[in-house]
Scaffold this motif. Structure first.
Motif, PDB file in Angstrom:
ATOM      1  N   ARG A  21       0.848  -1.263   0.068  1.00  0.00           N
ATOM      2  CA  ARG A  21      -0.084   0.119   0.026  1.00  0.00           C
ATOM      3  C   ARG A  21       1.172   1.110   0.212  1.00  0.00           C
ATOM      4  NH1 ARG A  21      -5.650  -0.258   2.245  1.00  0.00           N
ATOM      5  NH2 ARG A  21      -6.483  -1.412   0.998  1.00  0.00           N
ATOM      6  N   ARG A  22       1.854   1.153   0.902  1.00  0.00           N
ATOM      7  CA  ARG A  22       3.058   2.194   0.599  1.00  0.00           C
ATOM      8  C   ARG A  22       3.550   2.279  -0.061  1.00  0.00           C
ATOM      9  NH1 ARG A  22       6.773   0.494   4.365  1.00  0.00           N
ATOM     10  NH2 ARG A  22       5.683   0.153   5.827  1.00  0.00           N
ATOM     11  N   ASP A  23       3.960   1.507  -1.409  1.00  0.00           N
ATOM     12  CA  ASP A  23       4.826   0.758  -2.140  1.00  0.00           C
ATOM     13  C   ASP A  23       3.173   2.031  -3.819  1.00  0.00           C
ATOM     14  OD1 ASP A  23       7.068   0.010  -1.452  1.00  0.00           O
ATOM     15  OD2 ASP A  23       7.374  -1.339  -3.215  1.00  0.00           O
ATOM     16  N   PHE A  24       2.387   1.672  -3.644  1.00  0.00           N
ATOM     17  CA  PHE A  24       1.596   2.588  -4.522  1.00  0.00           C
ATOM     18  C   PHE A  24       1.147   3.418  -4.259  1.00  0.00           C
ATOM     19  CE2 PHE A  24      -0.352  -2.348  -6.154  1.00  0.00           C
ATOM     20  CZ  PHE A  24       1.268  -2.822  -6.576  1.00  0.00           C
ATOM     21  N   ARG A  25       1.001   3.935  -2.963  1.00  0.00           N
ATOM     22  CA  ARG A  25       0.901   5.534  -2.933  1.00  0.00           C
ATOM     23  C   ARG A  25       1.272   6.039  -3.317  1.00  0.00           C
ATOM     24  NH1 ARG A  25      -2.085   4.077   1.959  1.00  0.00           N
ATOM     25  NH2 ARG A  25      -0.001   4.147   3.401  1.00  0.00           N
ATOM     26  N   GLN A  26       2.788   5.577  -2.973  1.00  0.00           N
ATOM     27  CA  GLN A  26       4.333   7.020  -2.732  1.00  0.00           C
ATOM     28  C   GLN A  26       4.037   7.115  -4.950  1.00  0.00           C
ATOM     29  OE1 GLN A  26       8.197   5.072  -3.818  1.00  0.00           O
ATOM     30  NE2 GLN A  26       7.948   7.247  -4.375  1.00  0.00           N
ATOM     31  N   ILE A  27       3.947   5.373  -5.764  1.00  0.00           N
ATOM     32  CA  ILE A  27       4.397   5.553  -6.927  1.00  0.00           C
ATOM     33  C   ILE A  27       3.199   6.531  -7.631  1.00  0.00           C
ATOM     34  CG2 ILE A  27       3.786   4.511  -9.145  1.00  0.00           C
ATOM     35  CD1 ILE A  27       4.937   1.836  -7.097  1.00  0.00           C
ATOM     36  N   ALA A  28       1.401   6.457  -6.566  1.00  0.00           N
ATOM     37  CA  ALA A  28       0.735   7.352  -7.457  1.00  0.00           C
ATOM     38  C   ALA A  28       1.265   8.482  -7.006  1.00  0.00           C
ATOM     39  CB  ALA A  28      -0.385   6.386  -6.631  1.00  0.00           C
ATOM     40  N   GLU A  29       1.778   9.247  -5.759  1.00  0.00           N
ATOM     41  CA  GLU A  29       1.935  10.616  -5.468  1.00  0.00           C
ATOM     42  C   GLU A  29       2.871  11.188  -6.702  1.00  0.00           C
ATOM     43  OE1 GLU A  29       2.314  10.062  -1.379  1.00  0.00           O
ATOM     44  OE2 GLU A  29      -0.010  10.177  -0.801  1.00  0.00           O
ATOM     45  N   THR A  30       4.164  10.415  -7.058  1.00  0.00           N
ATOM     46  CA  THR A  30       5.196  11.049  -7.585  1.00  0.00           C
ATOM     47  C   THR A  30       5.117  10.808  -8.820  1.00  0.00           C
ATOM     48  OG1 THR A  30       5.771   9.831  -6.134  1.00  0.00           O
ATOM     49  CG2 THR A  30       7.543  10.618  -8.160  1.00  0.00           C
ATOM     50  N   ARG A  31       3.764  10.050  -9.495  1.00  0.00           N
ATOM     51  CA  ARG A  31       3.542  10.445 -11.459  1.00  0.00           C
ATOM     52  C   ARG A  31       2.258  10.572 -11.328  1.00  0.00           C
ATOM     53  NH1 ARG A  31       6.843   9.699 -14.406  1.00  0.00           N
ATOM     54  NH2 ARG A  31       5.046   8.837 -15.909  1.00  0.00           N
ATOM     55  N   GLY A  32       1.122  10.810  -9.854  1.00  0.00           N
ATOM     56  CA  GLY A  32      -0.178  11.363 -10.620  1.00  0.00           C
ATOM     57  C   GLY A  32      -1.107  11.205 -10.745  1.00  0.00           C
ATOM     58  N   SER A  33      -0.968   9.683 -10.481  1.00  0.00           N
ATOM     59  CA  SER A  33      -1.890   8.319 -11.154  1.00  0.00           C
ATOM     60  C   SER A  33      -1.293   7.153 -11.625  1.00  0.00           C
ATOM     61  CB  SER A  33      -1.870   8.640 -12.037  1.00  0.00           C
ATOM     62  OG  SER A  33      -1.479   8.562 -13.357  1.00  0.00           O
ATOM     63  N   LEU A  34      -2.085   6.128 -11.080  1.00  0.00           N
ATOM     64  CA  LEU A  34      -1.670   4.299 -11.577  1.00  0.00           C
ATOM     65  C   LEU A  34      -2.509   4.437 -12.026  1.00  0.00           C
ATOM     66  CD1 LEU A  34      -0.389   1.466  -7.951  1.00  0.00           C
ATOM     67  CD2 LEU A  34      -1.818   2.045 -11.047  1.00  0.00           C
ATOM     68  N   ASP A  35      -2.068   3.465 -12.923  1.00  0.00           N
ATOM     69  CA  ASP A  35      -3.234   3.517 -14.224  1.00  0.00           C
ATOM     70  C   ASP A  35      -3.086   1.933 -14.385  1.00  0.00           C
ATOM     71  OD1 ASP A  35      -3.945   6.643 -15.325  1.00  0.00           O
ATOM     72  OD2 ASP A  35      -1.268   6.044 -14.933  1.00  0.00           O
ATOM     73  N   VAL A  36      -2.134   1.494 -14.503  1.00  0.00           N
ATOM     74  CA  VAL A  36      -2.472   0.268 -14.937  1.00  0.00           C
ATOM     75  C   VAL A  36      -1.785  -0.947 -13.555  1.00  0.00           C
ATOM     76  CG1 VAL A  36      -2.578  -2.023 -16.631  1.00  0.00           C
ATOM     77  CG2 VAL A  36      -2.846   0.599 -17.507  1.00  0.00           C
ATOM     78  N   LEU A  37      -2.509  -2.018 -13.217  1.00  0.00           N
ATOM     79  CA  LEU A  37      -1.787  -3.183 -12.269  1.00  0.00           C
ATOM     80  C   LEU A  37      -1.597  -4.596 -13.440  1.00  0.00           C
ATOM     81  CD1 LEU A  37      -0.249  -4.123 -10.037  1.00  0.00           C
ATOM     82  CD2 LEU A  37      -2.629  -4.806  -9.390  1.00  0.00           C
ATOM     83  N   ILE A  38      -0.544  -4.798 -13.170  1.00  0.00           N
ATOM     84  CA  ILE A  38      -0.744  -6.333 -13.982  1.00  0.00           C
ATOM     85  C   ILE A  38      -0.267  -7.495 -13.241  1.00  0.00           C
ATOM     86  CG2 ILE A  38       0.214  -8.210 -15.811  1.00  0.00           C
ATOM     87  CD1 ILE A  38       0.245  -5.583 -17.772  1.00  0.00           C
TER      88      ILE A  38
END
Ligand code: NAD
Length: 241
Positions: A65-82
């Motif tokens: 959860r921490r990783d994904f939140r940080q990715i979304a914050e840095t990148r502006g969105s998390l569009d795709v998870l595979i």
């Protein structure tokens, strides 16, 4: 900013090819492997592409959860998870033990559950998202040994169809790709005659290539696949076992 894709099991085989294809098609890719050494080895093969590698335990809810939140914050969105990381098995059922069963289920089922939930929280807030799973043809046919593997892929199919229904109203699409025999390291290590024999049983007369699977993921992630959800797409040359 470019779209962001998170890909688990991205250090070799189908995952590595998928990381490469998404990065070549303009995605910023964050991929996961099991160890720093294998992540570094993959990064060396992806030189020049916009990719990052991580080795967080995929079943550690809090860390993911921490990783994904940080990715979304840095990148502006998390569009795709595979959800691609997975292990297969060939152990006969009468020699099976619970430790083996649990280990396979943990990576093949618990990890996609943890990662999908962590991604879905973000995707719901941002109003869109795509979750893709790696199933297998054994999720249709079963296999004559290594029972946890087909059980896990049946579970992946169930998760795909159920989450498609539950997350559809939030504009999150959920699909799976079900590869047949695919020429990753494991298949490449087989004697040539054996691969030839396997190929002769496949209507298209060849085993799949990692890029066959990667292209299916790329399409399912795209806006062109915007009305496709809850699908389990076979990419297996019409293999029947
Ligand atoms: P592979 O063994 O080449 O790669 C597996 C990936 O999973 C690697 O990146 C590895 O780092 C990761 N992984 C393994 N154990 C892990 C762990 N404990 N924690 C985190 N990551 C871990 O496999 P592949 O053949 O490319 O398979 C990828 C997916 O495709 C799997 O889900 C597999 O079940 C599925 N699949 C493969 C085939 C095939 O013939 N190769 C056929 C059908 C489905």
């Amino acid at each position: 900013m470019s779209k962001t894709a998170v890909i688990t099991g991205g250090t070799r085989g189908i995952g590595l090819e998928t990381v490469r294809l998404f990065a070549e098609n303009g995605y910023h890719v964050v991929f996961y492997g099991s160890r720093k050494e294998t992540v570094d080895k993959a990064l060396a093969q992806l030189d020049g592409l916009e990719v990052e590698g991580k080795w967080t335990d995929l079943t550690d809810e809090e860390a993911i959860r921490r990783d994904f939140r940080q990715i979304a914050e840095t990148r502006g969105s998390l569009d795709v998870l595979i959800n691609n990381a997975g292990i297969s098995d060939r152990q006969p059922f009468l020699d099976y033990d619970l430790e083996r069963f649990d280990r396979i289920m943990r990576l093949n089922v618990t990890a996609p559950y943890v990662c999908s939930q962590a991604a879905a929280v973000i995707m719901k807030d941002q109003g869109h998202g795509v979750i893709l799973n790696t199933s297998s043809m054994v999720g249709t046919y079963g296999q004559p040994a290594g029972v946890a593997y087909p059980v896990s892929k049946w579970a992946v199919n169930g998760m795909t169809k159920s989450l498609a229904r539950e997350l559809g109203p939030f504009n999150i699409r959920v699909n799976a790709v079900a590869p047949g025999v695919t020429a990753t390291d494991m298949v490449r290590a087989l004697p040539e005659e054996m691969v030839e024999r396997i190929s002769q049983g496949i209507p298209l007369r060849r085993v799949g290539e990692p890029s066959d699977i990667a292209h299916a993921f790329l399409f399912l992630a795209s806006d062109e696949a915007g009305y496709i959800t809850g699908a389990i797409l076979p990419v297996d040359g019409a293999t029947q076992v």
